[in-house]
Design a protein around this motif. Structure first.
Motif, PDB file in Angstrom:
ATOM      1  N   ARG A  55      42.351 107.513   8.693  1.00  0.00           N
ATOM      2  CA  ARG A  55      42.334 106.091   8.357  1.00  0.00           C
ATOM      3  C   ARG A  55      40.907 105.592   8.147  1.00  0.00           C
ATOM      4  NH1 ARG A  55      44.378 103.406  13.160  1.00  0.00           N
ATOM      5  NH2 ARG A  55      44.662 101.503  11.967  1.00  0.00           N
ATOM      6  N   LEU A  66      32.805 105.692  14.270  1.00  0.00           N
ATOM      7  CA  LEU A  66      33.533 104.662  15.012  1.00  0.00           C
ATOM      8  C   LEU A  66      34.662 104.105  14.155  1.00  0.00           C
ATOM      9  CD1 LEU A  66      33.496 102.949  17.654  1.00  0.00           C
ATOM     10  CD2 LEU A  66      31.941 101.369  16.488  1.00  0.00           C
ATOM     11  N   PRO A  67      35.922 104.499  14.445  1.00  0.00           N
ATOM     12  CA  PRO A  67      37.050 103.899  13.731  1.00  0.00           C
ATOM     13  C   PRO A  67      37.390 102.523  14.338  1.00  0.00           C
ATOM     14  CG  PRO A  67      37.615 106.061  14.699  1.00  0.00           C
ATOM     15  CD  PRO A  67      36.357 105.568  15.347  1.00  0.00           C
ATOM     16  N   GLU A  68      38.379 101.857  13.742  1.00  0.00           N
ATOM     17  CA  GLU A  68      38.875 100.538  14.172  1.00  0.00           C
ATOM     18  C   GLU A  68      37.906  99.442  13.756  1.00  0.00           C
ATOM     19  OE1 GLU A  68      41.863  99.934  15.281  1.00  0.00           O
ATOM     20  OE2 GLU A  68      42.452 102.013  15.615  1.00  0.00           O
ATOM     21  N   ALA A  71      36.318  97.057  16.383  1.00  0.00           N
ATOM     22  CA  ALA A  71      35.344  97.725  17.254  1.00  0.00           C
ATOM     23  C   ALA A  71      34.019  97.900  16.507  1.00  0.00           C
ATOM     24  CB  ALA A  71      35.880  99.072  17.718  1.00  0.00           C
ATOM     25  N   PHE A  98      42.339  90.705  19.007  1.00  0.00           N
ATOM     26  CA  PHE A  98      43.557  91.464  19.309  1.00  0.00           C
ATOM     27  C   PHE A  98      44.778  90.811  18.657  1.00  0.00           C
ATOM     28  CE2 PHE A  98      40.937  93.302  22.758  1.00  0.00           C
ATOM     29  CZ  PHE A  98      41.182  94.646  22.491  1.00  0.00           C
ATOM     30  N   GLN A 101      44.973  92.011  15.100  1.00  0.00           N
ATOM     31  CA  GLN A 101      45.493  93.362  14.882  1.00  0.00           C
ATOM     32  C   GLN A 101      46.971  93.485  15.252  1.00  0.00           C
ATOM     33  OE1 GLN A 101      43.799  96.677  13.787  1.00  0.00           O
ATOM     34  NE2 GLN A 101      43.190  94.889  12.627  1.00  0.00           N
ATOM     35  N   TYR A 102      47.441  92.639  16.157  1.00  0.00           N
ATOM     36  CA  TYR A 102      48.828  92.777  16.630  1.00  0.00           C
ATOM     37  C   TYR A 102      49.795  91.866  15.873  1.00  0.00           C
ATOM     38  CZ  TYR A 102      52.551  93.859  19.942  1.00  0.00           C
ATOM     39  OH  TYR A 102      53.718  94.302  20.511  1.00  0.00           O
TER      40      TYR A 102
ATOM     41  N   ASN B  70      44.362  92.911  26.647  1.00  0.00           N
ATOM     42  CA  ASN B  70      43.079  93.615  26.626  1.00  0.00           C
ATOM     43  C   ASN B  70      41.891  92.656  26.695  1.00  0.00           C
ATOM     44  OD1 ASN B  70      44.374  96.059  26.593  1.00  0.00           O
ATOM     45  ND2 ASN B  70      44.182  96.387  24.386  1.00  0.00           N
ATOM     46  N   ASP B  92      33.100 102.024  21.402  1.00  0.00           N
ATOM     47  CA  ASP B  92      34.105 103.087  21.340  1.00  0.00           C
ATOM     48  C   ASP B  92      35.246 102.799  22.329  1.00  0.00           C
ATOM     49  OD1 ASP B  92      34.866 105.462  20.045  1.00  0.00           O
ATOM     50  OD2 ASP B  92      34.165 106.701  21.718  1.00  0.00           O
ATOM     51  N   LEU B  94      36.277  99.758  23.022  1.00  0.00           N
ATOM     52  CA  LEU B  94      37.079  98.762  22.300  1.00  0.00           C
ATOM     53  C   LEU B  94      37.905  99.434  21.211  1.00  0.00           C
ATOM     54  CD1 LEU B  94      34.567  95.778  22.074  1.00  0.00           C
ATOM     55  CD2 LEU B  94      36.766  95.768  23.262  1.00  0.00           C
ATOM     56  N   ARG B  95      37.345 100.469  20.582  1.00  0.00           N
ATOM     57  CA  ARG B  95      38.084 101.200  19.554  1.00  0.00           C
ATOM     58  C   ARG B  95      39.417 101.703  20.117  1.00  0.00           C
ATOM     59  NH1 ARG B  95      37.440 107.317  18.666  1.00  0.00           N
ATOM     60  NH2 ARG B  95      39.305 107.761  17.432  1.00  0.00           N
ATOM     61  N   MET B  97      40.988 100.522  22.697  1.00  0.00           N
ATOM     62  CA  MET B  97      41.810  99.371  23.082  1.00  0.00           C
ATOM     63  C   MET B  97      42.516  98.783  21.848  1.00  0.00           C
ATOM     64  SD  MET B  97      39.139  97.824  25.905  1.00  0.00           S
ATOM     65  CE  MET B  97      40.138  96.499  26.617  1.00  0.00           C
ATOM     66  N   PHE B  98      41.825  98.773  20.698  1.00  0.00           N
ATOM     67  CA  PHE B  98      42.499  98.320  19.468  1.00  0.00           C
ATOM     68  C   PHE B  98      43.526  99.352  19.016  1.00  0.00           C
ATOM     69  CE2 PHE B  98      38.798  95.422  19.139  1.00  0.00           C
ATOM     70  CZ  PHE B  98      39.493  94.243  18.945  1.00  0.00           C
ATOM     71  N   PHE B  99      43.198 100.639  19.151  1.00  0.00           N
ATOM     72  CA  PHE B  99      44.170 101.697  18.869  1.00  0.00           C
ATOM     73  C   PHE B  99      45.425 101.477  19.718  1.00  0.00           C
ATOM     74  CE2 PHE B  99      45.856 105.682  20.692  1.00  0.00           C
ATOM     75  CZ  PHE B  99      46.277 106.360  19.562  1.00  0.00           C
ATOM     76  N   GLN B 101      46.700  98.723  20.922  1.00  0.00           N
ATOM     77  CA  GLN B 101      47.525  97.598  20.480  1.00  0.00           C
ATOM     78  C   GLN B 101      48.126  97.815  19.093  1.00  0.00           C
ATOM     79  OE1 GLN B 101      48.302  94.141  22.073  1.00  0.00           O
ATOM     80  NE2 GLN B 101      48.336  95.846  23.498  1.00  0.00           N
ATOM     81  N   TYR B 102      47.469  98.646  18.275  1.00  0.00           N
ATOM     82  CA  TYR B 102      47.947  98.802  16.901  1.00  0.00           C
ATOM     83  C   TYR B 102      48.856 100.025  16.745  1.00  0.00           C
ATOM     84  CZ  TYR B 102      47.823  98.336  11.818  1.00  0.00           C
ATOM     85  OH  TYR B 102      48.177  98.153  10.495  1.00  0.00           O
TER      86      TYR B 102
END
Lengths: 204, 204
Positions: A55, A66-68, A71, A98, A101-102, B70, B92, B94-95, B97-99, B101-102
């Motif tokens: 992704r 760093l994904p997301e 972040a 959040f 993203q949700y 979160n 990272d 937070l990355r 934490m977003f993962f 939730q998503y």
């Protein structure tokens, strides 16, 4: 700051968030572009070297990845004026990120992707069955944003923060997914405030 | 720290995250319980006074209200050992934490909710049609966690962080949603590391 490279598809609002954050902060950002519809992020090279998840966006910081999107925005903006100095406001900013993203992205961004890039005629019946639920979910998210913004200029505190940056990209192009911006006047006024920020760059 | 009240349903993993964070940090937390299946969070009082969105958890800090699990964990833990001091590691964290939730919660937690609390026989046909996709999405998330944890003890850095706290609750009860923990041995070993942390409290 180290050397920054954004692995992106320029049509993606999640990628644009990071580019907008860097622009507002005056940070130089190299860009490496991929076409997700052509499968550029599913190649062996991408999966091995950039993101095993296939992704984008991925923010590369020297040799670390760093994904997301949110972040990555945090990484760039921590310690800047885009992150509130008050402890509660900082957490409240993350709250909206959040929420984005949700509640927002899976509805508002997905419908844009399906209708604008995939094309309604090419959707699977499984996708087609979800349109109404995603429409309702997206309208609820936009309605909640409109209520919040009817009493204030920015999502958190008295100035723009990453909460605004995270929510701007898919909101300002939501009509491509069939949403009507005119139903959300406080959101429209806020979109204009964001695009008036010093250093703002457009999506395309 | 101000007076902290958690508005929660004790069966919710999102609520448990906040309780676990407070416990690991030794922070006193008052608890106000609601039954989401009975509609306790859709009453006029809740919508007016706690969260207009009708969702829990909400962390109350004196007279201010913070939704999104979160974000609430972040509020409690900022500046503690549960948040890395290194800038990249913080982003990272937070990355992941977003993962959560998503990619994780909408699949792993939703299937547990549907199968354990709603009951398969009571699902709508729309929900039933989504089971296979959510199963595949949840397995992909658990597989990605397993790959990551096969080379390290914690999600970020050399010690437990909010990334671990965010991902623990719905993972450790994922079998109620039909997932098989034995397929993910590195995840199982990590679950034991989390439950061995000083101050750990169980979900129920």
């Amino acid at each position: 700051m180290d050397r920054l490279t954004l692995h992106e598809d320029p049509r993606s609002g999640n990628c644009y968030k990071i580019r907008l954050t860097a622009a507002l902060l005056g940070l130089p950002l190299e860009r490496r572009q991929y076409d997700i519809l052509r499968g550029d992020t599913r190649t062996k090279e991408f999966l091995q070297n950039v993101n095993a998840d296939g992704r984008i966006p991925v923010l590369q910081i020297d040799d670390r990845f760093l994904p997301e999107s949110n972040a990555a925005c945090w990484y760039l903006a921590e310690g800047s004026t885009l992150v509130p100095t008050d402890r509660f406001e900082r957490a409240d900013m993350l709250r909206w990120m959040f929420f984005e993203q949700y509640n927002h992205e899976p509805n508002v961004a997905t419908l844009r992707f399906w209708l604008l890039f995939v094309g309604e005629a090419n959707l699977s019946s499984f996708q087609r069955d979800q349109i109404m639920v995603k429409r309702a979910g997206g309208e609820a998210a936009l309605g909640m944003m409109n209520d919040h913004l009817s009493k204030r200029n920015w999502f958190v505190g008295e100035r723009a923060s990453l909460a605004d940056i995270a929510l701007y990209p898919y909101t300002h192009v939501c009509e491509a997914g069939g949403f009507r911006l005119r139903d959300y006047p406080a959101v429209c006024a806020w979109l204009n405030r964001v695009s008036g920020l010093k250093g703002y760059v457009p999506m395309n």
